[in-house]
Scaffold this active site. Sequence first.
Site, PDB file in Angstrom:
ATOM      1  N   ALA A 205     102.518  48.972 -27.902  1.00 23.94           N
ATOM      2  CA  ALA A 205     102.582  47.884 -28.888  1.00 23.94           C
ATOM      3  C   ALA A 205     103.999  47.687 -29.389  1.00 23.94           C
ATOM      4  O   ALA A 205     104.808  48.622 -29.427  1.00 23.94           O
ATOM      5  CB  ALA A 205     101.645  48.160 -30.065  1.00 23.94           C
TER       6      ALA A 205
ATOM      7  N   GLY B 225     108.757  49.049 -32.707  1.00 24.60           N
ATOM      8  CA  GLY B 225     107.667  49.663 -31.967  1.00 24.60           C
ATOM      9  C   GLY B 225     108.116  49.899 -30.548  1.00 24.60           C
ATOM     10  O   GLY B 225     109.081  50.621 -30.311  1.00 24.60           O
ATOM     11  N   ASN B 226     107.449  49.243 -29.584  1.00 28.63           N
ATOM     12  CA  ASN B 226     107.800  49.426 -28.175  1.00 28.63           C
ATOM     13  C   ASN B 226     107.552  50.855 -27.742  1.00 28.63           C
ATOM     14  O   ASN B 226     108.414  51.503 -27.151  1.00 28.63           O
ATOM     15  CB  ASN B 226     109.256  49.030 -27.925  1.00 28.63           C
ATOM     16  CG  ASN B 226     109.334  47.777 -27.062  1.00 28.63           C
ATOM     17  OD1 ASN B 226     108.472  47.544 -26.210  1.00 28.63           O
ATOM     18  ND2 ASN B 226     110.348  46.973 -27.309  1.00 28.63           N
ATOM     19  N   HIS B 227     106.379  51.322 -28.075  1.00 32.19           N
ATOM     20  CA  HIS B 227     105.949  52.649 -27.639  1.00 32.19           C
ATOM     21  C   HIS B 227     104.425  52.724 -27.774  1.00 32.19           C
ATOM     22  O   HIS B 227     103.799  51.820 -28.330  1.00 32.19           O
ATOM     23  CB  HIS B 227     106.631  53.750 -28.463  1.00 32.19           C
ATOM     24  CG  HIS B 227     106.416  53.656 -29.936  1.00 32.19           C
ATOM     25  ND1 HIS B 227     107.426  53.374 -30.828  1.00 32.19           N
ATOM     26  CD2 HIS B 227     105.300  53.783 -30.689  1.00 32.19           C
ATOM     27  CE1 HIS B 227     106.937  53.348 -32.056  1.00 32.19           C
ATOM     28  NE2 HIS B 227     105.642  53.601 -32.000  1.00 32.19           N
ATOM     29  N   ALA B 228     103.885  53.796 -27.237  1.00 33.13           N
ATOM     30  CA  ALA B 228     102.467  54.107 -27.441  1.00 33.13           C
ATOM     31  C   ALA B 228     102.413  55.499 -28.048  1.00 33.13           C
ATOM     32  O   ALA B 228     103.444  56.174 -28.194  1.00 33.13           O
ATOM     33  CB  ALA B 228     101.708  54.047 -26.116  1.00 33.13           C
TER      34      ALA B 228
END
Lengths: 145, 145
Positions: B108, B60-63
């Site tokens: 997230a 993840g590590n993005h929106a």
Amino acid sequence: LRSADSPVVTTTVRGVTLHRLARASEPRGLLVAGEFDRQIPFVPKRYFIVSGVPATAVRGNHAHRTCHQFLVCIRGSVTVVADDGAMVEEITLDNPAEGLYLPPLIWADQRRYSSDAILLVFASDYYEEAEYIRDRDESRRLIER
Amino acid sequence: LRSADSPVVTTTVRGVTLHRLARASEPRGLLVAGEFDRQIPFVPKRYFIVSGVPATAVRGNHAHRTCHQFLVCIRGSVTVVADDGAMVEEITLDNPAEGLYLPPLIWADQRRYSSDAILLVFASDYYEEAEYIRDRDESRRLIER
């Protein structure tokens, strides 16, 4: 039945097709993906997941009047028996990157679940008991029209 | 955070909610079910399944600019870290009968996958790289509007 080349494989049962889904194996894990109204021939209103099914159990044993379904075996294996009244075929699902499309009026059951099997099912309709056909003769009469 | 009484539990992170899904344990297996536009706040265009993720990996590590997501851990456990720029919360998913809703603009990641974890994600949009926000500061600026 299986083909790595063709994303959609027909079966001998009317309208029942096996669909290849996208699959990416990366160091950070395995990803499989499906797109509704693309690889999967409808947009779902509902999904359900079945697990912990005894090896001798048979699930399903009905058809649907209007509901389309798409079955993906996420883990382990399960055999789907699909029947259009004229042809019957057994399709074993054992790959999370493929899914089986069952159109309305196809009589089907699911059997020989492996002990670790997890079956994901997408349905085009919300659950409604009146939409189920539980009489095999009725499903045959309807599909022959 | 968990409640058997309330089907939807809010978190401290803006718009992020935990949803109870229907669950039926029968002699022929366990069934869990979710309905789109009902328990799940949107209709999906896409789903993906993530498995085999190393314990130390963070995904993840993005929106997302516009995409809504709903995460269900079908097997094992995974921890989701959700961040609206003001509040951060860790939510551990370890029950196939619950799902976590992430609205657009929430940053997230998913971490601490158990070795047997299988994560099912529904997305309201097809994959489109331009729809991802990969710069955390940008997601914070957008959410503060």
